[in-house]
Scaffold this motif. Structure first.
Motif, PDB file in Angstrom:
ATOM      1  N   UNK A 313       0.825  -1.208   0.000  1.00  0.00           N
ATOM      2  CA  UNK A 313       0.000   0.000   0.000  1.00  0.00           C
ATOM      3  C   UNK A 313       0.858   1.256   0.000  1.00  0.00           C
ATOM      4  N   UNK A 314       1.932   1.251   0.803  1.00  0.00           N
ATOM      5  CA  UNK A 314       2.831   2.399   0.819  1.00  0.00           C
ATOM      6  C   UNK A 314       3.512   2.604  -0.531  1.00  0.00           C
ATOM      7  N   UNK A 315       3.882   1.480  -1.176  1.00  0.00           N
ATOM      8  CA  UNK A 315       4.515   1.603  -2.495  1.00  0.00           C
ATOM      9  C   UNK A 315       3.539   2.192  -3.510  1.00  0.00           C
ATOM     10  N   UNK A 316       2.284   1.747  -3.479  1.00  0.00           N
ATOM     11  CA  UNK A 316       1.281   2.304  -4.397  1.00  0.00           C
ATOM     12  C   UNK A 316       1.042   3.784  -4.118  1.00  0.00           C
ATOM     13  N   UNK A 317       1.063   4.135  -2.835  1.00  0.00           N
ATOM     14  CA  UNK A 317       0.896   5.551  -2.471  1.00  0.00           C
ATOM     15  C   UNK A 317       2.032   6.393  -3.020  1.00  0.00           C
ATOM     16  N   UNK A 318       3.262   5.880  -2.902  1.00  0.00           N
ATOM     17  CA  UNK A 318       4.401   6.625  -3.435  1.00  0.00           C
ATOM     18  C   UNK A 318       4.311   6.786  -4.944  1.00  0.00           C
ATOM     19  N   UNK A 320       1.550   7.011  -6.707  1.00  0.00           N
ATOM     20  CA  UNK A 320       0.532   8.038  -6.978  1.00  0.00           C
ATOM     21  C   UNK A 320       1.106   9.424  -6.739  1.00  0.00           C
ATOM     22  N   UNK A 321       1.831   9.608  -5.659  1.00  0.00           N
ATOM     23  CA  UNK A 321       2.411  10.920  -5.355  1.00  0.00           C
ATOM     24  C   UNK A 321       3.435  11.323  -6.413  1.00  0.00           C
ATOM     25  N   UNK A 322       4.250  10.367  -6.849  1.00  0.00           N
ATOM     26  CA  UNK A 322       5.232  10.712  -7.889  1.00  0.00           C
ATOM     27  C   UNK A 322       4.551  10.996  -9.213  1.00  0.00           C
ATOM     28  N   UNK A 323       3.466  10.257  -9.508  1.00  0.00           N
ATOM     29  CA  UNK A 323       2.737  10.516 -10.753  1.00  0.00           C
ATOM     30  C   UNK A 323       2.091  11.886 -10.780  1.00  0.00           C
ATOM     31  N   UNK A 324       1.668  12.366  -9.607  1.00  0.00           N
ATOM     32  CA  UNK A 324       1.064  13.699  -9.506  1.00  0.00           C
ATOM     33  C   UNK A 324       2.118  14.781  -9.244  1.00  0.00           C
ATOM     34  N   UNK A 327       5.822  14.521  -4.968  1.00  0.00           N
ATOM     35  CA  UNK A 327       7.166  14.241  -4.480  1.00  0.00           C
ATOM     36  C   UNK A 327       7.989  13.710  -5.636  1.00  0.00           C
ATOM     37  N   UNK A 328       9.288  13.650  -5.424  1.00  0.00           N
ATOM     38  CA  UNK A 328      10.198  13.147  -6.448  1.00  0.00           C
ATOM     39  C   UNK A 328      10.735  11.779  -6.039  1.00  0.00           C
ATOM     40  N   UNK A 329      11.260  11.008  -6.999  1.00  0.00           N
ATOM     41  CA  UNK A 329      11.848   9.711  -6.641  1.00  0.00           C
ATOM     42  C   UNK A 329      12.998   9.845  -5.647  1.00  0.00           C
ATOM     43  N   UNK A 330      13.757  10.979  -5.714  1.00  0.00           N
ATOM     44  CA  UNK A 330      14.848  11.170  -4.762  1.00  0.00           C
ATOM     45  C   UNK A 330      14.325  11.259  -3.336  1.00  0.00           C
ATOM     46  N   UNK A 331      13.179  11.936  -3.149  1.00  0.00           N
ATOM     47  CA  UNK A 331      12.601  12.054  -1.824  1.00  0.00           C
ATOM     48  C   UNK A 331      12.114  10.707  -1.306  1.00  0.00           C
ATOM     49  N   UNK A 344       4.968   9.158   4.265  1.00  0.00           N
ATOM     50  CA  UNK A 344       4.784  10.501   3.731  1.00  0.00           C
ATOM     51  C   UNK A 344       5.160  11.566   4.742  1.00  0.00           C
ATOM     52  N   UNK A 345       4.946  11.286   6.053  1.00  0.00           N
ATOM     53  CA  UNK A 345       5.292  12.274   7.082  1.00  0.00           C
ATOM     54  C   UNK A 345       6.799  12.460   7.198  1.00  0.00           C
TER      55      UNK A 345
END
Length: 352
Positions: A313-318, A320-324, A327-331, A344-345
Motif C-alpha cells: 500500500x505504501x509503495x502504491x501511495x508513493x 501516486x504521489x510521484x505521478x502527480x 514528491x520526487x523519486x529522490x525524496x 509521507x510524514x
C-alpha cells in the motif's frame, strides 16, 4: 518481564545499540532487574544502588557533568533500607535535588543497614522499585512508602491451598481402615470373631482442592498452567484468556517498575559514554519493550502477510504521489533509506 528485551525507539544507529547493550551486560542488568523486582514483590520494595564514578561520595548528589563510568549495581531489599522521611517534603526550588523530575514526596536519602556494613546513599544514585502505591493512612506504616508485599495479600490463599493439598493426601492414607470385631475380650474367639477392611468414600475432595487452586491463581494473577503446571478444563482448553491477562499483568510490572528505572540507568550510561567519547551525545531515551506473547508459525505468517500488504500500500501511495509530481523519486529514496519504508510524514521537512 525482562527476558524478551527492549529497544530504543527512533534510534537506528547500531553503534549506539551495541554500546548500551554491552554496558548493560557488563552491569549484569538482567539479574539486577530480576532480583530487584522479585524482592520488591516479596518485601514490598527494594533499591538498586548504582556505584557511579563522578568524583563524589554515595551520600552526595550525582555530578552529571563529571560522570566517567558506572562500575556496579547492588540490590537491597526493603527490610534493610530506611528512608529519610524528614527530607520527603523539604522541597527547595533553588536546590532541585530531584534529578528525575519532581521528587516531592520521595526521600532524598536512604540508610542501608546491610549485614556487610551500613551507609547512606543519595536518591540520585538509586533505582527505586515499589510494589504499588498505598495511601498515607495505611494500617502498616512500614509499607507506606514502598507498597504491599505480595505474601501479605495472598497468604491466606496460600495457606488454604496448602491445607487442601496436604489434607487430601492424609485422607487417602486413611481411606482404607482395618476393622476388628471380637465378641468379649478374647483375641481368638471362634464365636463372633471377624477381621475386615472398610473403605471410606471422599466425594468432592477433588473439587475442594481445585477450588483452592483457582482461588490462589486468581489472587496471585498467575494462571494455573504456570502456577501448578496443569491445564484448566472448560470451553477454552488453551486457556488463552488467562494467559493474556497474565501477560498484561507482567507488562504492568515492566511499565511501573522497569521502564522508569531503566530509562534513568541508560541516561547515566550514555552520559558516561559521552565523557569517554564512545557516543557523541545522549540520544532520546524512549523505551519500547518487545512483546511478551510469542507467536506460533501460523500467527507469524499472518503478521508477515499484513506487513507485506502495508508495504504494498505504501509503495502504491508513493507511485501516486510521484505521478502527480507531489514528491520526487529522490525524496522517496531518502525516506526509504531513513526509515526502511516509505512514510509521507518522513518525506517532507520544514524547508519543503
Amino acid at each position: 518481564a525482562v527476558k524478551h528485551g527492549f529497544k530504543l525507539k527512533n534510534v537506528n544507529d547500531h553503534c549506539i545499540e551495541d554500546f548500551y547493550m554491552a554496558a548493560l551486560d557488563e552491569l549484569d542488568w538482567d539479574e539486577v532487574a530480576i532480583t530487584s523486582v522479585k524482592w520488591a514483590r516479596l518485601f514490598g520494595g527494594s533499591i538498586a544502588v548504582m556505584l557511579i564514578n563522578d568524583g563524589r561520595r554515595l551520600e552526595e548528589p550525582v555530578d552529571w557533568r563529571n560522570i566517567k563510568s558506572i562500575d556496579d549495581i547492588r540490590v537491597y531489599d526493603r527490610s534493610v533500607v530506611q528512608p529519610d522521611y524528614d527530607s520527603m517534603y523539604s522541597y527547595d526550588p533553588s536546590y532541585p535535588f530531584g534529578t528525575r523530575g519532581s521528587r516531592l514526596g520521595m526521600p532524598e536519602y536512604y540508610y542501608v543497614n546491610s549485614t556487610y556494613g551500613s551507609f547512606t546513599v543519595h536518591e540520585s544514585r538509586c533505582l527505586v522499585f515499589q510494589n504499588g502505591v498505598l495511601p498515607e493512612r495505611t494500617s502498616s506504616s512500614i509499607y507506606r512508602l514502598w507498597g504491599m508485599p505480595e505474601y501479605v495479600r495472598i497468604q491466606r490463599a496460600v495457606r488454604d491451598s496448602e491445607v487442601a493439598h496436604g489434607s487430601a493426601v492424609k485422607m487417602l492414607d486413611k481411606s482404607v481402615q482395618p476393622v476388628y470385631k471380637m465378641k468379649d475380650t478374647l483375641v481368638v474367639d471362634n464365636d463372633g470373631e471377624d477381621y475386615d477392611f472398610r473403605t471410606f468414600q471422599f466425594a468432592g475432595v477433588a473439587d475442594v482442592v481445585n477450588l483452592s487452586d483457582s482461588y490462589l491463581s486468581g489472587l496471585s494473577l498467575i494462571p494455573q498452567t504456570i502456577l501448578f503446571g496443569k491445564g484448566v478444563g472448560g470451553l477454552s482448553t488453551t486457556d488463552d484468556t488467562s494467559m493474556e491477562n497474565y501477560y498484561n499483568f507482567v507488562d504492568r510490572i515492566r511499565r511501573r517498575m522497569l521502564r522508569p528505572n531503566l530509562r534513568y540507568l541508560l541516561s547515566v550510561i550514555f552520559q558516561a559514554g559521552v565523557a569517554t567519547g564512545e557516543v557523541d551525545k545522549v540520544p532520546p531515551i524512549n523505551i519500547a519493550f518487545d512483546p511478551l506473547w510469542s507467536l506460533n508459525e501460523i500467527q507469524q505468517a499472518d503478521l508477515d502477510l499484513k506487513r507485506a500488504q502495508i508495504r504494498q500500500t505504501n509503495a502504491n501511495t508513493s507511485m501516486v504521489y510521484m505521478g502527480q509530481q507531489v514528491i520526487s523519486p529522490e525524496e522517496v529514496r531518502k525516506s526509504i533509506a531513513k526509515t526502511g519504508d516509505f512514510e509521507i510524514d518522513a518525506t517532507f521537512d520544514d524547508d519543503d
